[in-house]
Structures are given as structure tokens and as C-alpha cells.
Design a protein around this motif. Structure first.
Motif, PDB file in Angstrom:
ATOM      1  N   ILE A  32      52.076  32.134  -3.596  1.00  0.00           N
ATOM      2  CA  ILE A  32      50.842  31.469  -3.164  1.00  0.00           C
ATOM      3  C   ILE A  32      50.092  30.913  -4.367  1.00  0.00           C
ATOM      4  O   ILE A  32      49.589  29.786  -4.343  1.00  0.00           O
ATOM      5  CB  ILE A  32      49.971  32.446  -2.353  1.00  0.00           C
ATOM      6  N   GLU A  33      50.033  31.679  -5.448  1.00  0.00           N
ATOM      7  CA  GLU A  33      49.356  31.216  -6.670  1.00  0.00           C
ATOM      8  C   GLU A  33      50.053  29.979  -7.244  1.00  0.00           C
ATOM      9  O   GLU A  33      49.402  29.013  -7.632  1.00  0.00           O
ATOM     10  CB  GLU A  33      49.329  32.336  -7.708  1.00  0.00           C
ATOM     11  N   LYS A  34      51.381  30.005  -7.254  1.00  0.00           N
ATOM     12  CA  LYS A  34      52.139  28.857  -7.763  1.00  0.00           C
ATOM     13  C   LYS A  34      51.890  27.610  -6.911  1.00  0.00           C
ATOM     14  O   LYS A  34      51.715  26.513  -7.433  1.00  0.00           O
ATOM     15  CB  LYS A  34      53.626  29.204  -7.780  1.00  0.00           C
ATOM     16  N   SER A  35      51.871  27.782  -5.593  1.00  0.00           N
ATOM     17  CA  SER A  35      51.621  26.648  -4.695  1.00  0.00           C
ATOM     18  C   SER A  35      50.200  26.122  -4.836  1.00  0.00           C
ATOM     19  O   SER A  35      49.967  24.916  -4.747  1.00  0.00           O
ATOM     20  CB  SER A  35      51.863  27.071  -3.250  1.00  0.00           C
ATOM     21  N   LEU A  40      46.433  21.065  -9.226  1.00  0.00           N
ATOM     22  CA  LEU A  40      45.763  21.122 -10.524  1.00  0.00           C
ATOM     23  C   LEU A  40      46.662  20.663 -11.664  1.00  0.00           C
ATOM     24  O   LEU A  40      46.177  20.214 -12.700  1.00  0.00           O
ATOM     25  CB  LEU A  40      45.289  22.550 -10.804  1.00  0.00           C
ATOM     26  N   GLU A  41      47.965  20.762 -11.479  1.00  0.00           N
ATOM     27  CA  GLU A  41      48.890  20.455 -12.551  1.00  0.00           C
ATOM     28  C   GLU A  41      49.726  19.210 -12.278  1.00  0.00           C
ATOM     29  O   GLU A  41      50.696  18.958 -13.000  1.00  0.00           O
ATOM     30  CB  GLU A  41      49.808  21.660 -12.784  1.00  0.00           C
ATOM     31  N   ASP A  42      49.402  18.433 -11.276  1.00  0.00           N
ATOM     32  CA  ASP A  42      50.240  17.292 -10.926  1.00  0.00           C
ATOM     33  C   ASP A  42      50.098  16.126 -11.901  1.00  0.00           C
ATOM     34  O   ASP A  42      50.937  15.237 -11.914  1.00  0.00           O
ATOM     35  CB  ASP A  42      49.972  16.825  -9.503  1.00  0.00           C
ATOM     36  N   GLU A  43      49.076  16.137 -12.736  1.00  0.00           N
ATOM     37  CA  GLU A  43      48.896  15.041 -13.676  1.00  0.00           C
ATOM     38  C   GLU A  43      49.329  15.408 -15.080  1.00  0.00           C
ATOM     39  O   GLU A  43      49.123  14.644 -16.020  1.00  0.00           O
ATOM     40  CB  GLU A  43      47.441  14.599 -13.689  1.00  0.00           C
ATOM     41  N   ASP A  44      49.942  16.564 -15.245  1.00  0.00           N
ATOM     42  CA  ASP A  44      50.451  16.972 -16.557  1.00  0.00           C
ATOM     43  C   ASP A  44      51.791  16.301 -16.791  1.00  0.00           C
ATOM     44  O   ASP A  44      52.857  16.836 -16.514  1.00  0.00           O
ATOM     45  CB  ASP A  44      50.595  18.497 -16.631  1.00  0.00           C
ATOM     46  N   THR A  45      51.746  15.092 -17.339  1.00  0.00           N
ATOM     47  CA  THR A  45      52.986  14.334 -17.599  1.00  0.00           C
ATOM     48  C   THR A  45      53.120  14.108 -19.092  1.00  0.00           C
ATOM     49  O   THR A  45      53.198  12.992 -19.571  1.00  0.00           O
ATOM     50  CB  THR A  45      52.947  12.991 -16.843  1.00  0.00           C
TER      51      THR A  45
END
Length: 47
Positions: A32-35, A40-45
Motif C-alpha cells: 500500500i505504501e509503495k502504491s 509523488l514519484e512519477d516525475e522523477d526522470t
């Protein structure tokens, strides 16, 4: 007709609530924490 649409909306909402509760009870806290961190982390490219 309005009552039919309202009843359909309530059934869809009930389904979504049951789905969330089921996922919450069946998944581990780590999953659940990972999901929850995905938005929050989708823009870390950096790669």
C-alpha cells in the motif's frame, strides 16, 4: 428516470468503496505504501 440514474450512481459508488476496502484488507502495508508513492514519484526522470 432520475431515481434510476441515482440508484445506479449509488451502486457504482458502493462498488468502488467495497473495492478500496478489499484492497486495503488484502494488501500488505508495504504494498500500500509503495502504491501510494506512485503519484509523488512519477516525475522523477533523472535517468
Amino acid at each position: 428516470m432520475t431515481y434510476f440514474i441515482f440508484a445506479g450512481d449509488m451502486l457504482v459508488m458502493l462498488f468502488m468503496v467495497v473495492l478500496v476496502v478489499w484492497v486495503f484488507w488484502r494488501s500488505s502495508d508495504k504494498t500500500i505504501e509503495k502504491s501510494a508513492r506512485i503519484p509523488l514519484e512519477d516525475e522523477d526522470t533523472d535517468a
